[in-house]
Design an enzyme around this catalytic site. Structure first.
Site, PDB file in Angstrom:
ATOM      1  N   ARG A  40     -13.372  -8.821   0.553  1.00 12.59           N
ATOM      2  CA  ARG A  40     -11.965  -8.428   0.433  1.00 12.59           C
ATOM      3  C   ARG A  40     -11.073  -9.624   0.790  1.00 12.59           C
ATOM      4  O   ARG A  40     -10.034  -9.848   0.204  1.00 12.59           O
ATOM      5  CB  ARG A  40     -11.638  -7.245   1.371  1.00 12.59           C
ATOM      6  N   HIS A  67      -6.895   0.534  -7.206  1.00 14.61           N
ATOM      7  CA  HIS A  67      -7.117  -0.310  -6.018  1.00 14.61           C
ATOM      8  C   HIS A  67      -7.719  -1.646  -6.488  1.00 14.61           C
ATOM      9  O   HIS A  67      -8.899  -1.917  -6.289  1.00 14.61           O
ATOM     10  CB  HIS A  67      -8.063   0.407  -5.054  1.00 14.61           C
ATOM     11  N   CYS A  71     -16.729   1.211  -0.667  1.00 10.52           N
ATOM     12  CA  CYS A  71     -15.552   0.414  -0.289  1.00 10.52           C
ATOM     13  C   CYS A  71     -15.197   0.553   1.195  1.00 10.52           C
ATOM     14  O   CYS A  71     -14.448  -0.261   1.719  1.00 10.52           O
ATOM     15  CB  CYS A  71     -14.362   0.808  -1.156  1.00 10.52           C
ATOM     16  N   ARG A 113       0.875  -1.182   0.000  1.00 14.23           N
ATOM     17  CA  ARG A 113       0.000   0.000   0.000  1.00 14.23           C
ATOM     18  C   ARG A 113       0.906   1.223   0.000  1.00 14.23           C
ATOM     19  O   ARG A 113       1.723   1.400   0.916  1.00 14.23           O
ATOM     20  CB  ARG A 113      -0.923  -0.009   1.213  1.00 14.23           C
ATOM     21  N   GLN A 169      -9.785  -4.163  -4.220  1.00 17.06           N
ATOM     22  CA  GLN A 169     -11.105  -3.672  -3.825  1.00 17.06           C
ATOM     23  C   GLN A 169     -12.145  -4.004  -4.896  1.00 17.06           C
ATOM     24  O   GLN A 169     -13.254  -4.453  -4.596  1.00 17.06           O
ATOM     25  CB  GLN A 169     -11.061  -2.155  -3.607  1.00 17.06           C
ATOM     26  N   ASP A 219     -17.843   6.890  -2.582  1.00 14.78           N
ATOM     27  CA  ASP A 219     -16.698   6.724  -1.695  1.00 14.78           C
ATOM     28  C   ASP A 219     -16.562   8.033  -0.921  1.00 14.78           C
ATOM     29  O   ASP A 219     -17.254   9.018  -1.232  1.00 14.78           O
ATOM     30  CB  ASP A 219     -15.438   6.433  -2.536  1.00 14.78           C
TER      31      ASP A 219
HETATM   32  N1  LIG Z   1     -11.505  -0.275   1.300  1.00 15.39           N
HETATM   33  C1  LIG Z   1     -10.270  -0.305   1.846  1.00 15.39           C
HETATM   34  O1  LIG Z   1      -9.245  -0.396   1.165  1.00 15.39           O
HETATM   35  O2  LIG Z   1     -10.280  -0.288   3.205  1.00 15.39           O
HETATM   36  P1  LIG Z   1      -8.955  -0.091   4.092  1.00 15.39           P
HETATM   37  O3  LIG Z   1      -8.362   1.247   3.712  1.00 15.39           O
HETATM   38  O4  LIG Z   1      -9.459  -0.121   5.516  1.00 15.39           O
HETATM   39  O5  LIG Z   1      -8.021  -1.204   3.799  1.00 15.39           O
END
Ligand SMILES: NC(=O)OP(=O)(O)O
Length: 367
Positions: free
Chosen positions: A358, A165, A331, A138, A168, A289
Site C-alpha cells: 500500500r 478502492h 485487503c 476517504r 488497494q 474481504d
Molecule cells: N485495506 C484498507 O484500506 O485498509 P484501511 O481501511 O486500514 O486503510
C-alpha cells in the site's frame, strides 16, 4: 439486481472458454485536468504498469539504497488527507509516503473540518484545494469523491469510496507481480543523486506486470463490494480472468461498474456466480474481504447466516479444484469468519506483502 448478476454470469461463462488468452487493452485514457484517480478504470494498462514500476523502484531504493536517495518530488508541497472513515493502512501509507517524498501530509479527520457537515463538498474542494497541492480523500458515497474532483483545482486520489478502492488494487497487483516475477536486482547505484533514476530506468526496461499476470485467474469468494468492483474493472484489462462468487442477495454488481466492464469489452474474462466452487475452479489466486464492512454492523447476524459456507479454508479451495499452487489475498482488516488462520497465516498467504505495498503504490501515485 441479482438476476442481472446471474444473466451476466451466464454470458461470461461461455465467453471465457473462447477467449482465454485475450489481453484487452482498448480502454481510453480519460484524464481531466488536474489528473484525478477515482478508479483504476480510468487508467490504461500502460499507466498501471508505470505505477507498478515506480512503486517497485521506490521500494527498492528505500530498502536497499537509502530513504535519502528517494526523489523529493513533493518538496515544499502539502497533501491533505481528508478521511471521513477509519483507516490503518491507507492513512499510514499516505502519511509516510508524502513525508518520504519531502512533502507535508496534513491529516484531516471527520471531526477536524466541516467536510459535508457544515460546509458543502463543493466549497470544501475549492477552499482546501486552493491551499494544498493534492488531496487524498476517504469518503462514504462515491459521489462525494466525484464532487471533490469536479471542484478541486488540485488532484484528488480516492482513498476508498463505497464504489471503488483504486490504491488497494494497485497494491494487490504489485504483490501478485512480485510473487510471480521476483524483482530483479539492478546494478547497485551509488548512494545519492541519480540512484533512484537509475533504478527506475532499470525497472522500466525489465519489469512487466502484464506479462507476469496475463492468463492468471483470480477468484473472489465473498461480499460484492468496492474491492471486488475495483478488481472487476481492472484485472481483466490486464488479461486476467476474474470470477466472483457471492450469496444471493449480496451479489449485486453496481450498474456503473458493469458499464465499465462492458465499455472495456472484458465481459468474456468475467464469471459471476453464487457458487464458490464454480468460482474457484482453476484459480491461481483466491481473494476475500470482510463480510461486514464499515457501516454494516447492524446487519451482522443476517450476513453471517447468508455467508455460511463461504469461509476460505485449504480444504474448500482444494476440493473446488483451484491450481495446486494457489495464493491468497485479503485487503485487511480481516476477521476469522471469512478466512481461517491456516490460510491467512499460512505459506499461501500474500496478505502482509500486499499490505506493505500500500505504501509503495501510494507513493507512486503521489509522485
Ligand atoms: N485495506 C484498507 O484500506 O485498509 P484501511 O481501511 O486500514 O486503510
Amino acid at each position: 439486481m441479482s438476476s442481472f448478476v446471474r444473466n451476466a454470469a451466464g454470458g461470461a461463462r461461455n465467453a471465457v472458454r473462447r477467449n482465454q488468452n485475450r489481453a484487452p487493452d482498448n480502454v481510453q485514457i480519460r484524464h481531466s485536468n488536474p489528473p484525478h484517480l477515482l478508479t483504476l478504470a480510468d487508467l490504461s494498462p500502460a499507466q498501471i504498469t508505470t505505477l507498478i514500476q515506480n512503486a517497485l523502484a521506490f521500494k527498492y531504493v528505500y530498502k536497499n539504497v537509502s530513504p535519502r536517495a528517494l526523489m523529493s518530488s513533493l518538496d515544499k508541497r502539502t497533501v491533505a488527507l481528508l478521511f471521513s472513515k477509519r483507516s490503518t493502512r491507507t492513512r499510514v501509507a499516505s502519511e509516510t509516503s508524502v513525508k518520504a517524498l519531502g512533502g507535508h501530509p496534513m491529516f484531516l479527520g471527520k471531526d477536524d473540518i466541516q467536510l459535508g457537515v457544515n460546509e458543502t463538498l463543493e466549497d470544501t474542494a475549492r477552499v482546501v484545494g486552493s491551499m494544498v497541492d493534492g488531496i487524498m480523500a476517504r469518503v462514504g458515497g462515491h459521489h462525494e469523491v466525484e464532487t471533490l474532483a469536479k471542484y478541486s483545482p488540485v488532484p484528488i486520489i480516492n482513498a476508498l469510496s463505497d464504489l471503488y478502492h483504486p490504491t488497494q488494487i494497485l497494491a494487490d497487483i504489485m504483490a501478485l507481480h512480485e510473487h510471480y516475477a521476483p524483482t530483479p536486482t539492478p546494478p547497485r547505484p551509488a548512494e545519492g543523486e541519480g540512484s533512484h533514476t537509475s533504478v527506475l530506468k532499470y525497472f522500466q526496461s525489465t519489469v512487466d506486470p502484464i506479462k507476469s499476470l496475463k492468463g492468471k485467474k483470480v477468484a473472489w469468494v465473498g461480499d460484492s463490494n468496492n474491492i471486488s468492483n475495483e478488481l472487476l474493472v481492472t484485472l481483466p484489462r490486464l488479461g486476467m480472468e476474474f470470477s466472483l462468487a457471492a450469496p444471493k442477495g449480496y451479489d449485486t454488481v453496481d450498474e456503473r461498474v458493469w458499464k465499465k466492464v462492458t465499455e472495456a469489452g472484458t465481459e468474456s474474462l468475467v464469471t459471476l456466480t453464487n457458487s464458490p466452487s464454480e468460482a474457484l475452479v482453476n484459480a491461481d489466486v483466491v481473494v476475500t474481504d470482510t463480510w461486514i464492512s464499515m457501516g454494516q454492523e447492524q446487519e451482522k447476524a443476517d450476513r453471517l447466516k447468508a455467508f455460511a459456507g463461504y469461509q476460505i479454508t485449504n480444504k474448500m479451495v482444494t476440493d473446488a479444484g483451484a491450481k495446486e499452487d494457489w495464493r491468497f489475498l485479503h485487503c485487511l482488516p480481516r476477521k476469522q469468519e471469512e478466512v481461517d488462520d491456516e490460510v491467512f497465516y499460512g505459506p499461501r498467504s500474500l496478505v502482509f506483502p500486499e499490505a506493505e505495498n500500500r505504501k509503495w503504490t501510494i507513493m507512486a501515485c503521489f509522485e
